[in-house]
Each structure stands twice: as C-alpha cells, then as structure tokens.
Design an enzyme around this catalytic site. Structure first.
Site, PDB file in Angstrom:
ATOM      1  N   HIS A   1     -15.330 107.899  57.737  1.00  0.00           N
ATOM      2  CA  HIS A   1     -14.337 108.427  57.043  1.00  0.00           C
ATOM      3  C   HIS A   1     -14.233 109.693  58.309  1.00  0.00           C
ATOM      4  CE1 HIS A   1     -11.648 110.396  54.347  1.00  0.00           C
ATOM      5  NE2 HIS A   1     -12.449 110.655  53.420  1.00  0.00           N
TER       6      HIS A   1
ATOM      7  N   HIS B   1      -8.284 100.370  60.043  1.00  0.00           N
ATOM      8  CA  HIS B   1      -7.663 101.131  58.834  1.00  0.00           C
ATOM      9  C   HIS B   1      -7.957 100.363  57.608  1.00  0.00           C
ATOM     10  CE1 HIS B   1      -6.064 104.144  56.227  1.00  0.00           C
ATOM     11  NE2 HIS B   1      -6.641 105.187  57.074  1.00  0.00           N
TER      12      HIS B   1
ATOM     13  N   ASP C   1      -8.276 109.579  63.977  1.00  0.00           N
ATOM     14  CA  ASP C   1      -9.637 109.870  64.464  1.00  0.00           C
ATOM     15  C   ASP C   1     -10.040 109.676  65.970  1.00  0.00           C
ATOM     16  OD1 ASP C   1     -10.624 111.242  62.215  1.00  0.00           O
ATOM     17  OD2 ASP C   1     -11.060 109.198  61.232  1.00  0.00           O
TER      18      ASP C   1
HETATM   19  N1  CMC Z   1     -14.256  98.199  65.674  1.00  0.00           N
HETATM   20  C1  CMC Z   1     -14.391  96.797  65.986  1.00  0.00           C
HETATM   21  N2  CMC Z   1     -14.048  95.955  64.880  1.00  0.00           N
HETATM   22  C2  CMC Z   1     -13.556  96.282  63.973  1.00  0.00           C
HETATM   23  C3  CMC Z   1     -13.390  97.844  63.650  1.00  0.00           C
HETATM   24  C4  CMC Z   1     -13.474  98.577  64.865  1.00  0.00           C
HETATM   25  N3  CMC Z   1     -13.397  99.975  64.776  1.00  0.00           N
HETATM   26  N4  CMC Z   1     -12.687  98.023  62.470  1.00  0.00           N
HETATM   27  C5  CMC Z   1     -12.641  96.655  61.831  1.00  0.00           C
HETATM   28  N5  CMC Z   1     -13.125  95.793  62.812  1.00  0.00           N
HETATM   29  C6  CMC Z   1     -13.155  94.445  62.467  1.00  0.00           C
HETATM   30  C7  CMC Z   1     -14.574  94.020  61.642  1.00  0.00           C
HETATM   31  O1  CMC Z   1     -15.518  93.884  62.394  1.00  0.00           O
HETATM   32  C8  CMC Z   1     -14.098  92.851  60.922  1.00  0.00           C
HETATM   33  O2  CMC Z   1     -14.051  91.639  61.489  1.00  0.00           O
HETATM   34  P1  CMC Z   1     -14.625  90.560  60.909  1.00  0.00           P
HETATM   35  O3  CMC Z   1     -13.531  90.104  59.777  1.00  0.00           O
HETATM   36  O4  CMC Z   1     -14.809  89.494  61.977  1.00  0.00           O
HETATM   37  O5  CMC Z   1     -16.039  90.688  60.282  1.00  0.00           O
HETATM   38  C9  CMC Z   1     -12.563  93.142  60.521  1.00  0.00           C
HETATM   39  O6  CMC Z   1     -11.944  93.836  61.659  1.00  0.00           O
HETATM   40  C10 CMC Z   1     -12.084  93.866  59.237  1.00  0.00           C
HETATM   41  O7  CMC Z   1     -13.045  94.934  59.078  1.00  0.00           O
HETATM   42  P2  CMC Z   1     -13.752  95.535  57.893  1.00  0.00           P
HETATM   43  O8  CMC Z   1     -14.804  96.478  57.943  1.00  0.00           O
HETATM   44  O9  CMC Z   1     -13.635  94.522  56.765  1.00  0.00           O
HETATM   45  O10 CMC Z   1     -12.314  96.425  57.347  1.00  0.00           O
HETATM   46  P3  CMC Z   1     -12.226  97.655  56.667  1.00  0.00           P
HETATM   47  O11 CMC Z   1     -10.843  97.798  55.932  1.00  0.00           O
HETATM   48  O12 CMC Z   1     -13.444  97.580  55.776  1.00  0.00           O
HETATM   49  O13 CMC Z   1     -12.567  98.825  57.734  1.00  0.00           O
HETATM   50  C11 CMC Z   1     -12.980 100.910  58.557  1.00  0.00           C
HETATM   51  C12 CMC Z   1     -11.951  99.938  57.765  1.00  0.00           C
HETATM   52  C13 CMC Z   1     -12.180 102.213  59.030  1.00  0.00           C
HETATM   53  C14 CMC Z   1     -14.235 101.058  57.735  1.00  0.00           C
HETATM   54  C15 CMC Z   1     -13.205 100.156  59.933  1.00  0.00           C
HETATM   55  O14 CMC Z   1     -11.969  99.906  60.549  1.00  0.00           O
HETATM   56  C16 CMC Z   1     -14.241 100.978  60.749  1.00  0.00           C
HETATM   57  O15 CMC Z   1     -15.416 100.733  60.634  1.00  0.00           O
HETATM   58  N6  CMC Z   1     -13.634 101.619  61.872  1.00  0.00           N
HETATM   59  C17 CMC Z   1     -14.512 102.520  62.424  1.00  0.00           C
HETATM   60  C18 CMC Z   1     -14.678 104.134  62.060  1.00  0.00           C
HETATM   61  C19 CMC Z   1     -13.351 104.804  62.023  1.00  0.00           C
HETATM   62  O16 CMC Z   1     -12.722 104.818  62.818  1.00  0.00           O
HETATM   63  N7  CMC Z   1     -13.196 105.425  60.687  1.00  0.00           N
HETATM   64  C20 CMC Z   1     -11.940 106.196  60.506  1.00  0.00           C
HETATM   65  C21 CMC Z   1     -11.011 105.666  59.539  1.00  0.00           C
HETATM   66  S1  CMC Z   1      -9.470 106.456  59.339  1.00  0.00           S
HETATM   67  C22 CMC Z   1      -9.510 107.989  58.885  1.00  0.00           C
HETATM   68  C23 CMC Z   1     -10.286 108.055  57.599  1.00  0.00           C
HETATM   69  O17 CMC Z   1      -9.663 107.639  56.661  1.00  0.00           O
HETATM   70  O18 CMC Z   1     -11.174 108.981  57.626  1.00  0.00           O
END
Ligand code: CMC
Length: 387
Positions: free
Chosen positions: A230, A269, A323
């Site tokens: 986050h 996201h 971010d």
């Molecule tokens: N790098 C590489 N792969 C990614 C990333 C990433 N940053 N984000 C998502 N994926 C892939 C993930 O591996 C998954 O692949 P698979 O289906 O093959 O397993 C797919 O995309 C879907 O990912 P998810 O984790 O199920 O998606 P989510 O909606 O739970 O993730 C998230 C949202 C923000 C937790 C994730 O994108 C992430 O970990 N990003 C990195 C951390 C980040 O930048 N966070 C800031 C978020 S925005 C500001 C805020 O709200 O605070």
C-alpha cells in the site's frame, strides 16, 4: 487430536481480499479503473492538479463542494493556525529511538495527541469536522519535527503565512523551497488525498464503525498505510531504481524479476486496468525535476522499467501506479526515503477523515464472517498430564 470440520455442502464464497465487495455508498471519490479517471466529489484530478491547491482539495473532500473565496480564506487560515504542535508532542518525539521508522513515530504521535484534544470523544459532526482539520494540519508538523530531531537539528516551527506544502518542505529541510518544488509538493498532496475504499481507508472505517473516536480511526489507517503493498510501495520503488543504478541495467532487472515471479514495486493496482492518472501527472514532474537536478539517469531508469514492465505484463493489464513516480519525485525534492510513506499520510489524512465522517452519517458496525475449517473435537489434556 481433533479432526477437521467436514466441509458443508454449501461452502460459502470467500472473498479474501474483499475484491468485489461494496461496503458503503459514497460521494467522496470515484476511481474509473478502465478509463484511468479519478474524481474527488466529481472534480477530475487533472483539473485539481492544474488549478487547485491542497488546502482547497481538503475543503472539497470534507465539505463536498468548492469553497467560496471567503470560505477558502477562512479554511486556509484555520489549517495554517492549527499547524503548531505543543511542547508535550515535541517531548514525545524526542523520546523516540533515533532509528524508529517515521511512519511508526507518526502513528504513535497521533495516538498521543488525541489525549490532549478536549473534543476527542465529542461525536457530533461539527466536532469531527474540527478534529479533522486539526489532524490534517498537525500531521506534517509532527513528521517534520521528528525528522529534524532525529538528525540533531533545530525544529523549524510552522509559518502560517505559507501554504501547507511549501511550509512542510521548509519545516523538513530548513530552507524555503523554490516555487516549482513548492508547487510540485502541493500537486503531489492533491493527488494522494483520496482513493476510494483502499486498505487504509477501510481500516479507518472498521475502527470508526465501532464508534471509536476519529483519532483512533486515523491511527488504524496510518498503521495500515505502512505496508509495501500500500503506502510503502513508493519507497520500495525508489530503492529498486537506485539499486539498478544504470539505465543499461534496467530492462534486465525487470526481466529477471518477472522470470523469478517477483513484483516490480509501483506497478499494478486492484482497480486500474490502465495507467493510473496520478502516475501520468507525477511522471511529467519527475522528468522536469530530474533535468533540473541533473539526475536524468534516474529518470531514464524509470522510463526503461516502465516500458519493459508494461510490455511484458500487457496481458495482465499491469501499469505504473502513483507510487512508481511519487517516490522518485520526493527523492528529487530532497526528501529522504523513509519519509515517503509519512508524506503519503500528510495528504491521505484528508481522505480518511472525509470517509469516516461520511460513514458515521449512516453507521453500521463492520463485522464480517470467517469460515471455520479447524477441528471440532480437540481433547483438552491438563498441563500436568502433558509431556
Ligand atoms: N509486478 C509483477 N507482477 C505483478 C505486479 C507487479 N507489481 N502486480 C501484479 N502482478 C501480477 C501478479 O503476479 C499476478 O500474476 P498471476 O495471475 O500470474 O499470478 C497478476 O498480476 C495479478 O496480481 P494480484 O496480486 O492478484 O493483483 P492484486 O489486485 O491483488 O494486486 C497489488 C494489486 C497492488 C497488490 C499488486 O499489483 C502489487 O503487489 N503491486 C506492487 C506493490 C505496489 O505497487 N503497491 C501500490 C499500490 S497503488 C497505491 C496504493 O493503493 O497504496
């Protein structure tokens, strides 16, 4: 040993991340994840970033409309006057270990100041609006004062004649920022002010739904903002860019990380399936600042990371989020990395308070269910009979 519960025939649907669950109606913030649009009270973030100020954005979020000129001047002066913190708070900040993470210090200090607010337990809307203003005003001063203390420097008291963003940079660095830096800080605060029902806003709502006070809700929100999934992602993103060090190494870093199923911080996201509009605005400021500061290589690294990640993860609709660029912008503004998440809180406290006040207009205790899969017949053995 007990046995596991036999799954019932009608196992409930479990929404682990609450992805598709709506928890309230709101008129505060709208995120259009398909088209990459973000609105506060109906106003497009692009317009606010171009024409508004953080102080006006706070008014819009809390009151739900644009202020008149007189209202704006009044609200601005109330916020400016409330920036000061008392000697008790300064004493608390001096007691913190010098290596305490600033976001933890902020969480502690907000909890502490609640004890000095005579309106803490006044649940009326009017009192909560006043508390919201005090919280919004004091969070930047707390962060700046602690930062000065931990570096053995004199605390710079707030200057109510300055705008909040400009004064924050001055209180942190000890120097009045140049107009471009002050404006970029102001825009960054506008862009982070709210983002619908994110994890920290939800934490605030969960706490508020028990009819705990506004400070308690904000402490819960700050604690939740801390994590790298986050509010901590901006710091993690910049650390990655600095570790890559050379533009030539950026593409390979992304490819290696993805091959090892790692995450690129600052990408992806839960809501956006395209570019986060905040990221696009900050990217342009990162470009300008990197040229001004002679740090073009760092910006180039971010560009190559962005191109490579978007290209490689196109099928998953992963794009840079706010971010990815906010950390870079704060770094180029001269802020240390461990202040990035606290700076997020400087801005987001306005959205959190708006959400809590809105929720209390029609409160309902948040009390979800969990589905039990553990044993049901565990045999208790008295301690003296156990090995
Ligand atoms: N790098 C590489 N792969 C990614 C990333 C990433 N940053 N984000 C998502 N994926 C892939 C993930 O591996 C998954 O692949 P698979 O289906 O093959 O397993 C797919 O995309 C879907 O990912 P998810 O984790 O199920 O998606 P989510 O909606 O739970 O993730 C998230 C949202 C923000 C937790 C994730 O994108 C992430 O970990 N990003 C990195 C951390 C980040 O930048 N966070 C800031 C978020 S925005 C500001 C805020 O709200 O605070």
């Amino acid at each position: 040993m007990g046995s596991a519960v036999k799954p019932a025939l009608d196992v409930p649907r479990i929404d682990k991340g609450l992805d598709d669950i709506y928890v309230k109606e709101t008129s505060i913030c709208y995120v259009d994840g398909q088209r990459g649009r973000l609105l506060y009270r109906g106003f497009d973030i692009q317009d606010l970033a171009q024409h508004s100020t953080f102080e006006e954005t706070i008014f819009i979020l809390i009151h739900g409309r644009l202020p008149t000129r007189q209202e704006f001047a009044h609200a601005r002066s109330i916020l400016a006057e409330a920036r000061a913190i008392t000697p008790d708070v300064v004493r608390l900040l001096r007691c913190m270990p010098s290596d305490a993470p600033p976001i933890d210090v902020l969480r502690t200090a907000v909890s502490y100041i609640s004890n000095f607010d005579s309106e803490r337990d006044d649940p009326t809307r009017a009192a909560n609006m006043r508390k919201a203003q005090r919280l919004i005003a004091k969070v930047p001063t707390i962060i700046a004062a602690h930062h000065r203390i931990r570096n053995g420097k004199r605390i710079v008291p707030p200057d109510p004649s300055l705008g909040g963003a400009e004064d924050f940079l001055r209180m942190v660095t000890g120097r009045k920022p140049d107009p471009l830096s002050a404006r970029i800080m102001d825009v960054a605060l506008i862009l982070h002010a709210d983002h619908s029902m994110n994890a920290s806003a939800f934490a605030a709502i969960v706490s508020a739904s028990t009819l705990a006070d506004l400070y308690s809700a904000i402490v819960a929100a700050i604690a939740t903002l801390k994590g790298p999934l986050h509010g901590g992602a901006n710091e993690a993103a910049l650390r990655t860019m600095l570790a890559i060090a050379k533009p030539e190494a950026a593409e390979q870093y992304v490819l290696d990380t993805l091959r090892n199923r790692g995450r690129i911080f600052g990408f992806g996201h839960r809501v956006y399936r395209t570019y986060d509009p905040r990221a696009l605005i900050l990217r342009e400021y990162a470009r300008q600042l990197s040229e001004l500061r002679g740090q073009e290589d760092l910006f180039r690294i971010s560009e190559i990371m962005q191109e490579t990640t978007v290209r490689e993860l196109k099928a998953k609709q992963i794009y840079p989020n706010v971010d990815f660029y906010s950390g870079l912008v704060y770094h180029l503004l001269g802020l240390p990395m461990d202040l990035f998440t606290p700076v997020f809180a400087v801005s987001r406290v306005s959205g959190w308070t708006a959400h809590v006040i809105e929720y209390w207009d029609d409160n309902r205790l948040v009390r979800p269910l969990d589905y039990y899969v553990g044993p049901t017949d565990a045999a208790y053995v008295p301690l003296e009979e156990r090995p």
